[in-house]
Design a protein around this motif. Structure first.
Motif, short mmCIF file in Angstrom:
data_model
loop_
_atom_site.label_atom_id
_atom_site.label_comp_id
_atom_site.label_asym_id
_atom_site.label_seq_id
_atom_site.Cartn_x
_atom_site.Cartn_y
_atom_site.Cartn_z
N ARG A 246 0.87 -1.32 0.01
CA ARG A 246 0.16 0.00 0.03
C ARG A 246 0.94 1.15 -0.01
NH1 ARG A 246 -5.19 0.28 1.91
NH2 ARG A 246 -5.41 -2.13 0.73
N SER A 247 2.04 1.16 0.73
CA SER A 247 2.85 2.39 0.75
C SER A 247 3.46 2.64 -0.58
CB SER A 247 4.02 2.24 1.97
OG SER A 247 3.34 2.07 3.31
N ALA A 248 3.98 1.53 -1.23
CA ALA A 248 4.42 1.55 -2.69
C ALA A 248 3.47 2.18 -3.58
CB ALA A 248 5.13 0.38 -2.87
N MET A 249 2.28 1.80 -3.24
CA MET A 249 1.25 2.33 -4.20
C MET A 249 1.01 3.62 -4.03
SD MET A 249 -2.54 0.67 -4.90
CE MET A 249 -3.12 1.27 -3.11
N PHE A 250 1.12 4.20 -2.87
CA PHE A 250 0.84 5.82 -2.81
C PHE A 250 2.18 6.47 -3.32
CE2 PHE A 250 -2.91 4.84 -0.43
CZ PHE A 250 -3.28 6.31 -0.02
N ASN A 251 3.25 5.73 -2.95
CA ASN A 251 4.33 6.56 -3.52
C ASN A 251 4.36 6.74 -5.05
OD1 ASN A 251 7.17 7.37 -3.76
ND2 ASN A 251 7.96 5.85 -2.81
N ARG A 252 4.17 5.54 -5.81
CA ARG A 252 4.07 5.54 -7.15
C ARG A 252 3.13 6.57 -7.57
NH1 ARG A 252 4.70 -0.23 -6.59
NH2 ARG A 252 2.46 -0.18 -6.80
N PHE A 253 1.93 6.73 -7.06
CA PHE A 253 0.69 7.39 -7.45
C PHE A 253 1.20 9.08 -7.29
CE2 PHE A 253 -3.46 9.49 -6.80
CZ PHE A 253 -4.12 9.19 -8.13
N LEU A 254 1.70 9.24 -6.02
CA LEU A 254 2.17 10.59 -5.97
C LEU A 254 3.16 11.39 -6.85
CD1 LEU A 254 2.59 10.93 -2.19
CD2 LEU A 254 0.93 12.07 -3.48
N ILE A 255 4.09 10.21 -7.66
CA ILE A 255 4.83 10.54 -8.56
C ILE A 255 4.30 10.89 -9.84
CG2 ILE A 255 6.82 9.35 -10.16
CD1 ILE A 255 7.80 7.67 -7.73
N ARG A 256 3.21 10.19 -10.26
CA ARG A 256 2.46 10.16 -11.37
C ARG A 256 1.65 11.52 -11.14
NH1 ARG A 256 0.41 4.82 -10.80
NH2 ARG A 256 -1.79 5.51 -10.68
N LEU A 257 1.29 11.68 -10.04
CA LEU A 257 0.64 13.30 -10.04
C LEU A 257 1.53 14.36 -9.91
CD1 LEU A 257 -1.64 12.74 -6.71
CD2 LEU A 257 -2.34 12.73 -9.14
N GLN A 258 2.67 14.16 -9.67
CA GLN A 258 3.72 15.32 -10.00
C GLN A 258 3.89 15.47 -11.44
OE1 GLN A 258 6.78 13.93 -6.88
NE2 GLN A 258 6.96 16.05 -6.91
N THR A 259 4.12 14.52 -12.27
CA THR A 259 4.29 14.51 -13.72
C THR A 259 3.25 15.29 -14.28
OG1 THR A 259 3.14 12.42 -14.19
CG2 THR A 259 5.53 12.17 -13.53
N VAL A 260 1.96 15.16 -13.68
CA VAL A 260 1.02 15.99 -14.34
C VAL A 260 1.00 17.59 -13.78
CG1 VAL A 260 -1.81 16.23 -14.48
CG2 VAL A 260 -0.58 13.96 -14.79
N PHE A 261 1.35 17.56 -12.48
CA PHE A 261 1.17 18.75 -11.72
C PHE A 261 2.19 19.75 -12.09
CE2 PHE A 261 0.89 20.99 -7.21
CZ PHE A 261 0.17 21.83 -7.72
N ASP A 262 3.49 19.23 -12.40
CA ASP A 262 4.61 20.35 -12.61
C ASP A 262 4.22 20.95 -13.72
OD1 ASP A 262 5.91 19.42 -10.18
OD2 ASP A 262 7.24 18.28 -10.98
N PRO A 263 3.81 20.46 -14.95
CA PRO A 263 3.64 21.21 -16.22
C PRO A 263 2.78 22.19 -16.02
CG PRO A 263 3.93 18.69 -16.73
CD PRO A 263 3.79 19.00 -15.36
N MET A 264 1.66 21.98 -15.19
CA MET A 264 0.52 22.99 -15.01
C MET A 264 1.06 24.13 -14.42
SD MET A 264 -2.79 20.83 -14.08
CE MET A 264 -3.45 19.57 -15.09
N ILE A 265 2.21 24.07 -13.33
CA ILE A 265 2.64 25.09 -12.53
C ILE A 265 3.60 25.78 -13.62
CG2 ILE A 265 3.95 25.89 -10.59
CD1 ILE A 265 3.40 22.93 -9.37
N TYR A 266 4.28 25.15 -14.23
CA TYR A 266 5.15 26.02 -15.27
C TYR A 266 4.11 26.81 -16.35
CZ TYR A 266 8.18 26.70 -19.29
OH TYR A 266 8.79 27.35 -20.28
N GLN A 267 3.03 26.14 -16.74
CA GLN A 267 2.12 27.01 -17.51
C GLN A 267 1.61 28.35 -16.77
OE1 GLN A 267 -0.74 24.81 -20.11
NE2 GLN A 267 0.03 22.96 -19.17
N MET A 268 1.21 28.00 -15.49
CA MET A 268 0.91 29.12 -14.57
C MET A 268 1.82 30.30 -14.52
SD MET A 268 -1.18 27.62 -11.24
CE MET A 268 -1.03 29.12 -10.41
N THR A 269 2.99 29.80 -14.34
CA THR A 269 4.36 30.83 -14.21
C THR A 269 4.50 31.46 -15.58
OG1 THR A 269 5.50 29.42 -12.69
CG2 THR A 269 6.59 30.80 -13.79
N GLU A 270 4.25 30.87 -16.78
CA GLU A 270 4.57 31.78 -17.89
C GLU A 270 3.39 32.65 -18.23
OE1 GLU A 270 7.41 31.33 -19.99
OE2 GLU A 270 7.95 30.52 -17.98
N ILE A 271 2.12 32.05 -17.89
CA ILE A 271 1.04 33.21 -18.09
C ILE A 271 1.19 34.38 -17.03
CG2 ILE A 271 -1.37 33.18 -17.57
CD1 ILE A 271 -1.77 30.24 -18.40
#
Length: 335
Positions: A246-271
């Motif tokens: 369960r811990s490993a599953m949460f870890n992997r999922f948070l990594i996936r969330l970051q891969t989606v979240f970080d580009p959005m933050i970059y777009q916010m910064t550029e906007i």
């Protein structure tokens, strides 16, 4: 006077009986010894297996704690920094934002996220100093909100480390005070899955002290107790392995969330660089980027807030459901 043959025969019979009894006693003694050795081996093997599971589980929980800290002190910190630059943020009821509006952070959630980020930063400061023993275990096992309630931002490391040391389950995973306190492996295992410490410890004491017993019946009883102990340790190892997964599953999922979240933050910064900080001047697509980032921050917070373990050291039901529900939210955000 010659000894009557009857007495000679009787004497020989008695001697043979004595020899036979002695031989049987010797056989019984060897069998008792072998049985006790087999019982000791079974107990030691069971202890080693659960100890291996315990260490692997503790490592997985620590890695999840590290991931939570990395997400909060990395992606979430950047998001907060950019979002706080904006003025007049109001999401319209237009088709592009209507569904996202239901998912975004409210003011309280945003404030809580800031507090969590501040706590994570204080934990990062302890990584270099080596003062993190137990803190990552507690941060990984607890929901972030629960950890925040346990530790004020200024004393996060000490408070969380103390929580890990005094919680029997977390001390067991971290090899902390519980093992050092005399209960040993059986005592640590007893906090898992409702196992009772008393019988397990009694079995361990009887079997490991069995060398003194040469009685075959007692040795056989020890064997049955060793099997009972083995089953309890297997249950505990299975629970440890479940928590690790369960811990490993949460870890992997948070990594996936970051891969989606970080580009959005970059777009916010550029906007913001191009349009300034007045949200009212943004196009609908630009507003949608901000709303999507807010929604994803809320989804990440939901995962961070979900505890892996309850107070008794068992897996929580919500930790088995939150990833699926959050995945659905992500799909609606990035669609």
């Amino acid at each position: 006077m010659p000894i009557p043959l009857l007495f000679i025969a009787a004497g020989a019979g008695t001697a043979l009986f004595g020899v036979g009894k002695g031989v049987k006693a010797g056989i019984d003694q060897k069998e008792a010894s072998d049985t006790n050795k087999a019982s000791e081996y079974k107990v030691e093997h069971a202890k080693n297996k659960v100890n291996e599971s315990r260490k692997n589980c503790g490592t997985a929980i620590d890695k999840l704690g590290e991931r939570k800290v990395a997400v909060l002190d990395g992606s979430i910190k950047k998001f907060i920094s950019e979002f706080e630059k904006l003025n007049h943020v109001e999401l319209s009821e237009s088709s592009g934002l209507n569904e996202l509006q239901k998912l975004v952070l409210d003011k309280k959630s945003f404030s809580d996220l800031k507090d969590l980020q501040g706590m994570a930063s204080s934990l990062v400061g302890g990584l270099a100093s080596g003062a993190m023993a137990g803190a990552l275990t507690a941060f990984g096992a607890y929901g972030a909100a629960g950890a925040l309630a346990t530790a004020s931002t200024g004393t996060a490391i000490a408070s969380l480390s103390g929580a890990a040391a005094t919680n029997a389950t977390l001390a067991f995973f971290g090899g902390g005070s519980l093992a050092a306190g005399g209960l040993g492996m059986a005592g640590g295992t007893a906090v898992l899955g409702g196992l009772v410490a008393g019988p397990a410890l009694a079995v361990l004491g009887v079997v490991m002290g069995a060398k003194a017993s040469k009685n075959l019946d007692a040795a056989n009883a020890n064997w049955e107790k060793a099997k009972e102990f083995e089953e309890e340790m297997k249950t505990a190892a299975d629970l440890c392995n479940g928590i690790r997964r369960r811990s490993a599953m949460f870890n992997r999922f948070l990594i996936r969330l970051q891969t989606v979240f970080d580009p959005m933050i970059y777009q916010m910064t550029e906007i913001i660089k191009e349009r300034g900080t007045d949200f009212r001047n943004f196009t609908e697509d630009e507003r949608k980027v901000v709303a999507s980032a807010m929604s994803l921050a809320g989804a990440i917070k939901a995962v961070l807030d979900t505890p892996i373990l309850d107070e008794d050291g068992n897996l929580t039901k919500e930790s088995g459901l939150v990833i699926e529900s959050t995945q659905k939210k992500i799909e609606s955000i990035v669609a």
